[in-house]
Design an enzyme around this catalytic site. Structure first.
Site, PDB file in Angstrom:
ATOM      1  N   ASN A 159     -46.225 -60.084 -57.782  1.00  0.00           N
ATOM      2  CA  ASN A 159     -46.704 -61.438 -57.484  1.00  0.00           C
ATOM      3  C   ASN A 159     -48.189 -61.480 -57.814  1.00  0.00           C
ATOM      4  O   ASN A 159     -49.013 -60.952 -57.075  1.00  0.00           O
ATOM      5  CB  ASN A 159     -46.466 -61.736 -55.985  1.00  0.00           C
ATOM      6  N   TRP A 160     -48.486 -62.094 -58.950  1.00  0.00           N
ATOM      7  CA  TRP A 160     -49.883 -62.087 -59.417  1.00  0.00           C
ATOM      8  C   TRP A 160     -50.753 -63.095 -58.680  1.00  0.00           C
ATOM      9  O   TRP A 160     -51.972 -63.101 -58.852  1.00  0.00           O
ATOM     10  CB  TRP A 160     -49.939 -62.367 -60.927  1.00  0.00           C
ATOM     11  N   LYS A 161     -50.140 -63.963 -57.915  1.00  0.00           N
ATOM     12  CA  LYS A 161     -50.871 -65.002 -57.167  1.00  0.00           C
ATOM     13  C   LYS A 161     -51.807 -65.773 -58.119  1.00  0.00           C
ATOM     14  O   LYS A 161     -51.472 -65.963 -59.278  1.00  0.00           O
ATOM     15  CB  LYS A 161     -51.630 -64.392 -55.980  1.00  0.00           C
ATOM     16  N   HIS A 197     -43.296 -67.738 -49.543  1.00  0.00           N
ATOM     17  CA  HIS A 197     -44.355 -66.746 -49.353  1.00  0.00           C
ATOM     18  C   HIS A 197     -45.226 -67.175 -48.167  1.00  0.00           C
ATOM     19  O   HIS A 197     -45.472 -68.362 -47.969  1.00  0.00           O
ATOM     20  CB  HIS A 197     -45.195 -66.622 -50.629  1.00  0.00           C
ATOM     21  N   GLU A 254     -48.281 -67.145 -47.735  1.00  0.00           N
ATOM     22  CA  GLU A 254     -49.473 -67.934 -48.085  1.00  0.00           C
ATOM     23  C   GLU A 254     -49.114 -69.406 -48.246  1.00  0.00           C
ATOM     24  O   GLU A 254     -49.896 -70.292 -47.926  1.00  0.00           O
ATOM     25  CB  GLU A 254     -50.119 -67.362 -49.353  1.00  0.00           C
ATOM     26  N   GLU A 275     -41.584 -59.514 -45.771  1.00  0.00           N
ATOM     27  CA  GLU A 275     -43.027 -59.341 -45.910  1.00  0.00           C
ATOM     28  C   GLU A 275     -43.707 -59.633 -44.575  1.00  0.00           C
ATOM     29  O   GLU A 275     -44.037 -60.797 -44.293  1.00  0.00           O
ATOM     30  CB  GLU A 275     -43.576 -60.302 -46.967  1.00  0.00           C
ATOM     31  N   GLY A 330     -51.851 -57.995 -48.086  1.00  0.00           N
ATOM     32  CA  GLY A 330     -53.252 -57.978 -48.517  1.00  0.00           C
ATOM     33  C   GLY A 330     -54.202 -57.311 -47.529  1.00  0.00           C
ATOM     34  O   GLY A 330     -55.414 -57.439 -47.659  1.00  0.00           O
ATOM     35  N   SER A 341     -48.886 -54.733 -48.801  1.00  0.00           N
ATOM     36  CA  SER A 341     -49.707 -53.534 -49.055  1.00  0.00           C
ATOM     37  C   SER A 341     -48.888 -52.361 -49.573  1.00  0.00           C
ATOM     38  O   SER A 341     -49.183 -51.203 -49.268  1.00  0.00           O
ATOM     39  CB  SER A 341     -50.501 -53.142 -47.801  1.00  0.00           C
ATOM     40  N   GLY A 351     -48.116 -57.395 -54.411  1.00  0.00           N
ATOM     41  CA  GLY A 351     -49.222 -58.306 -54.705  1.00  0.00           C
ATOM     42  C   GLY A 351     -50.326 -57.584 -55.448  1.00  0.00           C
ATOM     43  O   GLY A 351     -50.239 -57.327 -56.649  1.00  0.00           O
ATOM     44  N   GLY A 352     -51.374 -57.215 -54.719  1.00  0.00           N
ATOM     45  CA  GLY A 352     -52.569 -56.608 -55.321  1.00  0.00           C
ATOM     46  C   GLY A 352     -52.276 -55.475 -56.293  1.00  0.00           C
ATOM     47  O   GLY A 352     -52.881 -55.399 -57.365  1.00  0.00           O
TER      48      GLY A 352
HETATM   49  C1  PEP Z   1     -47.528 -60.455 -51.534  1.00  0.00           C
HETATM   50  O1  PEP Z   1     -48.406 -61.291 -51.556  1.00  0.00           O
HETATM   51  O2  PEP Z   1     -46.350 -60.777 -51.729  1.00  0.00           O
HETATM   52  C2  PEP Z   1     -47.908 -59.087 -51.253  1.00  0.00           C
HETATM   53  C3  PEP Z   1     -46.974 -58.240 -50.932  1.00  0.00           C
HETATM   54  O3  PEP Z   1     -49.253 -58.785 -51.350  1.00  0.00           O
HETATM   55  P1  PEP Z   1     -49.932 -57.344 -51.221  1.00  0.00           P
HETATM   56  O4  PEP Z   1     -49.048 -56.368 -51.936  1.00  0.00           O
HETATM   57  O5  PEP Z   1     -51.251 -57.496 -51.873  1.00  0.00           O
HETATM   58  O6  PEP Z   1     -50.017 -57.034 -49.777  1.00  0.00           O
END
Ligand code: PEP
Length: 252
Positions: free
Chosen positions: A9-11, A97, A99, A169, A175, A215, A236-237
């Protein structure tokens, strides 16, 4: 048996050229590795989807949107419909998600409509669920996840549900650098699978890919993915760097 999936997920990150370089690097690296039946998905921002599907067509990558509007078409300035995603041959769409729940006030009833919108266009929802830290600390995490699934997914027929990918999640892990422990992830994934078996049947539950997100990175993916009911990750990151994303893909 169910699919193993690693989805990035590049956001709201990357310029067009950076995004193009990232997917091209992933595509090139995948040529060299045995995917061991793992499906690789990238979810770039909307404006890069066409570029991504063009590259993905030539390799083993699937492409997902990060969001969708629940309407079919019309006067919804700035929005993107499921039919538009389908016209770009997008395979998946992230829905629910945390967010979007937090910053755009998307609730379970609204997300149900988005799930329907994408399924109507043969796009597979990656449906995110998960509790806030306060909810876990109060011991409500199972109830929160159960209600999210019941209110947004459990109206589907079993045929429709077979298209759904669930991503657990925990919001406190997204994050933050603090991932759920493998035991916490396994406990919730097993609970989700049990809920699906209760609503549908064991066969549907066993076919459903349940991803972990929060994470997840190259250091902890192996231990998380080793859990019986963890079928991969929504990343994500750590999906923004091709080398780390590839390491995660190889963590099964
Ligand atoms: C996400 O936003 O779906 C996610 C899992 O982010 P991160 O891996 O950065 O925690």
């Amino acid at each position: 048996m169910r699919k193993k999936i690693v989805a990035g997920n590049w956001k709201m990150n990357k310029s067009f050229f950076e995004a193009e370089e990232l997917i091209a690097d992933i595509a090139e690296a995948l040529e060299e590795i045995d995917l061991n039946n793992t499906e690789v998905v990238v979810c770039p921002p909307f404006v890069y989807l066409e570029m991504a599907t063009d590259i993905a067509e030539e390799c083993d990558i699937k492409v997902g949107g990060q969001n969708v509007n629940d309407n079919e078409s019309g006067a919804y300035t700035g929005e993107i419909s499921a039919s538009m995603l389908a016209s770009l041959e997008v395979d998946y769409c992230i829905i629910g998600h945390s967010e979007r729940r937090k910053y755009f006030s998307e609730n379970n009833a609204f997300l149900k409509r988005k799930v329907d919108a994408v399924l109507n266009h043969d796009i597979r929802p990656i449906f995110c669920c998960g509790e806030l830290l306060a909810e876990r600390e109060a011991g409500h995490h199972f109830d929160i996840v159960r209600i999210q699934l019941e209110e947004s997914l459990f109206h589907l027929s079993s045929e429709q549900f077979r298209q759904v990918v669930v991503a657990y999640e925990p919001v406190w892990a997204i994050g933050t650098g603090v991932n759920a422990s493998p035991e916490q992830a396994q406990e919730m994934h097993a609970f989700i699978r049990q809920l699906i078996a209760g609503k549908y049947d064991i066969a549907v539950a066993n076919e459903t890919s349940i991803l972990y997100g929060g994470s997840c990175n190259a250091k902890n993916a192996e231990e998380l993915f080793a859990q019986k009911d963890v079928d991969g990750g929504l990343i994500g990151g750590a999906s923004l760097k091709s080398e780390e994303f590839i390491q995660i893909i190889q963590s099964f």
